[in-house]
Each structure stands twice: as structure tokens, then as C-alpha cells.
Design a protein around this motif. Structure first.
Motif, PDB file in Angstrom:
ATOM      1  N   LEU A  55       9.924   2.690  10.935  1.00 50.19           N
ATOM      2  CA  LEU A  55      10.684   2.980   9.727  1.00 50.19           C
ATOM      3  C   LEU A  55      11.982   3.693  10.080  1.00 50.19           C
ATOM      4  O   LEU A  55      12.009   4.526  10.983  1.00 50.19           O
ATOM      5  N   LYS A  56      13.030   3.364   9.371  1.00 52.49           N
ATOM      6  CA  LYS A  56      14.294   4.095   9.467  1.00 52.49           C
ATOM      7  C   LYS A  56      15.074   3.812   8.206  1.00 52.49           C
ATOM      8  O   LYS A  56      15.261   2.656   7.832  1.00 52.49           O
ATOM      9  N   GLY A  57      15.517   4.873   7.544  1.00 49.97           N
ATOM     10  CA  GLY A  57      16.226   4.733   6.281  1.00 49.97           C
ATOM     11  C   GLY A  57      15.265   4.861   5.108  1.00 49.97           C
ATOM     12  O   GLY A  57      14.234   5.518   5.207  1.00 49.97           O
ATOM     13  N   GLU A  58      15.632   4.214   4.007  1.00 45.02           N
ATOM     14  CA  GLU A  58      14.861   4.324   2.767  1.00 45.02           C
ATOM     15  C   GLU A  58      14.279   2.976   2.385  1.00 45.02           C
ATOM     16  O   GLU A  58      14.970   1.964   2.408  1.00 45.02           O
ATOM     17  N   PHE A  59      13.009   2.974   2.019  1.00 45.94           N
ATOM     18  CA  PHE A  59      12.349   1.777   1.521  1.00 45.94           C
ATOM     19  C   PHE A  59      12.518   1.753   0.007  1.00 45.94           C
ATOM     20  O   PHE A  59      12.656   2.807  -0.615  1.00 45.94           O
ATOM     21  N   PRO A  60      12.496   0.593  -0.633  1.00 43.26           N
ATOM     22  CA  PRO A  60      12.632   0.550  -2.088  1.00 43.26           C
ATOM     23  C   PRO A  60      11.466   1.243  -2.807  1.00 43.26           C
ATOM     24  O   PRO A  60      10.326   1.234  -2.325  1.00 43.26           O
ATOM     25  N   TRP A  61      11.773   1.806  -3.960  1.00 49.18           N
ATOM     26  CA  TRP A  61      10.724   2.371  -4.815  1.00 49.18           C
ATOM     27  C   TRP A  61       9.781   1.239  -5.225  1.00 49.18           C
ATOM     28  O   TRP A  61      10.223   0.129  -5.534  1.00 49.18           O
ATOM     29  N   HIS A  62       8.482   1.527  -5.225  1.00 50.01           N
ATOM     30  CA  HIS A  62       7.496   0.520  -5.603  1.00 50.01           C
ATOM     31  C   HIS A  62       6.162   1.200  -5.902  1.00 50.01           C
ATOM     32  O   HIS A  62       6.016   2.413  -5.702  1.00 50.01           O
TER      33      HIS A  62
ATOM     34  N   PRO B 178      -1.948   7.444  -4.197  1.00 51.22           N
ATOM     35  CA  PRO B 178      -2.911   6.851  -5.135  1.00 51.22           C
ATOM     36  C   PRO B 178      -2.351   5.588  -5.798  1.00 51.22           C
ATOM     37  O   PRO B 178      -1.138   5.476  -6.030  1.00 51.22           O
ATOM     38  N   LYS B 179      -3.233   4.650  -6.077  1.00 45.36           N
ATOM     39  CA  LYS B 179      -2.792   3.419  -6.735  1.00 45.36           C
ATOM     40  C   LYS B 179      -2.070   3.751  -8.032  1.00 45.36           C
ATOM     41  O   LYS B 179      -2.385   4.726  -8.713  1.00 45.36           O
ATOM     42  N   GLY B 180      -1.042   2.945  -8.313  1.00 48.47           N
ATOM     43  CA  GLY B 180      -0.270   3.108  -9.539  1.00 48.47           C
ATOM     44  C   GLY B 180       0.840   4.133  -9.478  1.00 48.47           C
ATOM     45  O   GLY B 180       1.614   4.255 -10.425  1.00 48.47           O
ATOM     46  N   VAL B 181       0.973   4.880  -8.371  1.00 45.44           N
ATOM     47  CA  VAL B 181       2.011   5.917  -8.261  1.00 45.44           C
ATOM     48  C   VAL B 181       3.260   5.324  -7.616  1.00 45.44           C
ATOM     49  O   VAL B 181       3.201   4.758  -6.522  1.00 45.44           O
ATOM     50  N   GLN B 182       4.399   5.444  -8.303  1.00 46.16           N
ATOM     51  CA  GLN B 182       5.684   5.004  -7.749  1.00 46.16           C
ATOM     52  C   GLN B 182       5.996   5.847  -6.513  1.00 46.16           C
ATOM     53  O   GLN B 182       5.857   7.068  -6.539  1.00 46.16           O
ATOM     54  N   HIS B 183       6.414   5.177  -5.429  1.00 42.12           N
ATOM     55  CA  HIS B 183       6.714   5.898  -4.201  1.00 42.12           C
ATOM     56  C   HIS B 183       7.639   5.085  -3.306  1.00 42.12           C
ATOM     57  O   HIS B 183       7.858   3.902  -3.548  1.00 42.12           O
TER      58      HIS B 183
ATOM     59  N   GLU C  34      -2.240  -7.570   0.463  1.00 43.19           N
ATOM     60  CA  GLU C  34      -1.453  -6.751  -0.472  1.00 43.19           C
ATOM     61  C   GLU C  34       0.002  -6.721  -0.005  1.00 43.19           C
ATOM     62  O   GLU C  34       0.295  -6.354   1.130  1.00 43.19           O
ATOM     63  N   PRO C  35       0.944  -7.122  -0.853  1.00 44.94           N
ATOM     64  CA  PRO C  35       2.368  -7.058  -0.476  1.00 44.94           C
ATOM     65  C   PRO C  35       2.795  -5.603  -0.255  1.00 44.94           C
ATOM     66  O   PRO C  35       2.383  -4.720  -1.010  1.00 44.94           O
ATOM     67  N   ASN C  36       3.626  -5.355   0.762  1.00 48.39           N
ATOM     68  CA  ASN C  36       4.005  -3.968   1.059  1.00 48.39           C
ATOM     69  C   ASN C  36       4.882  -3.344  -0.019  1.00 48.39           C
ATOM     70  O   ASN C  36       5.026  -2.133  -0.057  1.00 48.39           O
ATOM     71  N   THR C  37       5.429  -4.151  -0.905  1.00 51.58           N
ATOM     72  CA  THR C  37       6.201  -3.612  -2.033  1.00 51.58           C
ATOM     73  C   THR C  37       5.404  -3.648  -3.333  1.00 51.58           C
ATOM     74  O   THR C  37       5.919  -3.283  -4.384  1.00 51.58           O
TER      75      THR C  37
ATOM     76  N   ALA D 226       7.909  -7.800   2.602  1.00 55.71           N
ATOM     77  CA  ALA D 226       8.156  -8.279   3.969  1.00 55.71           C
ATOM     78  C   ALA D 226       6.924  -9.045   4.429  1.00 55.71           C
ATOM     79  O   ALA D 226       5.806  -8.729   4.051  1.00 55.71           O
ATOM     80  N   GLU D 227       7.159 -10.052   5.250  1.00 62.95           N
ATOM     81  CA  GLU D 227       6.044 -10.799   5.825  1.00 62.95           C
ATOM     82  C   GLU D 227       5.296  -9.919   6.818  1.00 62.95           C
ATOM     83  O   GLU D 227       5.911  -9.250   7.662  1.00 62.95           O
ATOM     84  N   LYS D 228       3.982  -9.890   6.709  1.00 59.45           N
ATOM     85  CA  LYS D 228       3.165  -9.161   7.677  1.00 59.45           C
ATOM     86  C   LYS D 228       2.850 -10.106   8.825  1.00 59.45           C
ATOM     87  O   LYS D 228       2.351 -11.205   8.619  1.00 59.45           O
ATOM     88  N   ILE D 229       3.148  -9.664  10.030  1.00 62.23           N
ATOM     89  CA  ILE D 229       2.970 -10.481  11.221  1.00 62.23           C
ATOM     90  C   ILE D 229       1.827  -9.902  12.044  1.00 62.23           C
ATOM     91  O   ILE D 229       1.771  -8.703  12.289  1.00 62.23           O
TER      92      ILE D 229
END
Length: 118
Positions: free
Chosen positions: A37-44, A80-85, A103-106, A113-116
Motif C-alpha cells: 500500500l502507498k497513498g490513499e485507497f478509495p472510501w468503501h 466491521p461489515k457495513g462500516v465505510q473505511h 469479495e471485491p476489495n472495494t 482490483a483483480e486479485k491475483i
């Protein structure tokens, strides 16, 4: 079938891309993944499953709608499931993730992103 251990350092050396999870093992219907990881991931959010983060190297912050959770090497947090993060890494960090298989990472297949598998 012979048991095979997973060496996290060896697996992490196989890729350099950020935010691109690599599946390294399966566990009871879950993907065990490594990511850089580096930087910011989108809120999801994930409506139906928790999101597990364990910092292997470096530091990250899990920003959530309920406050921020700073994590150092060797620390973990379960969103926890359902929490925006969103995870944020000021410098490159390495994390171990556990998600329900498929489960999609977003939380949304259209933006994930495709899981490899490595």
C-alpha cells in the motif's frame, strides 16, 4: 499432498504494484492475501463481511466513518461489515488481508482490483 508453508517475505518480493492484492493461501472459504500500500485507497464498505488488516511492514491508518485507527508493524484491525473505511499509507507498507473468497476489495466488483494468486 505435502504441507507447504507460505513465506511472506518471498511472496512480497514477487510483486511491486500498490493496491493489487495477491492471494497466497485459502482458509475456510477466505482469501489470505498480501498487498503493498502507498497513498490513499478509495472510501468503501463491505455490506456482508468484515475486512481484516495485519501490518507486516510499515505503518498504515484505517480511516473509518467512526474515527481513524493507526496501525504499526505487527498490529491488526478488523473493520466491521457495513462500516465505510479506507486504508492510507504515507510510505509504502505491506499488509496481510483476509476477505471472503470472491469479495471485491472495494465492496463493488465494478471498481475492484483483480486479485491475483501467487
Amino acid at each position: 499432498m505435502s504441507p507447504t508453508q507460505v513465506n511472506l517475505s518471498e511472496k512480497l518480493a514477487l510483486f511491486s504494484e500498490h493496491w493489487s492484492p495477491r492471494i497466497v493461501a485459502d482458509f475456510n472459504g477466505h482469501d489470505i492475501m498480501l498487498a503493498k500500500l502507498k497513498g490513499e485507497f478509495p472510501w468503501h464498505k463491505h455490506d456482508d463481511t468484515d475486512d481484516f488488516f495485519l501490518v507486516v511492514k510499515g505503518e498504515i491508518t484505517i480511516e473509518t466513518e467512526n474515527g481513524n485507527v493507526p496501525l504499526k508493524e505487527g498490529e491488526l484491525y478488523v473493520v466491521p461489515k457495513g462500516v465505510q473505511h479506507r486504508p492510507v499509507a504515507r510510505e509504502e507498507a505491506h499488509v496481510l488481508l483476509i476477505e471472503t473468497a470472491g469479495e471485491p476489495n472495494t465492496g463493488d466488483a465494478a471498481t475492484a482490483a483483480e486479485k491475483i494468486r501467487i
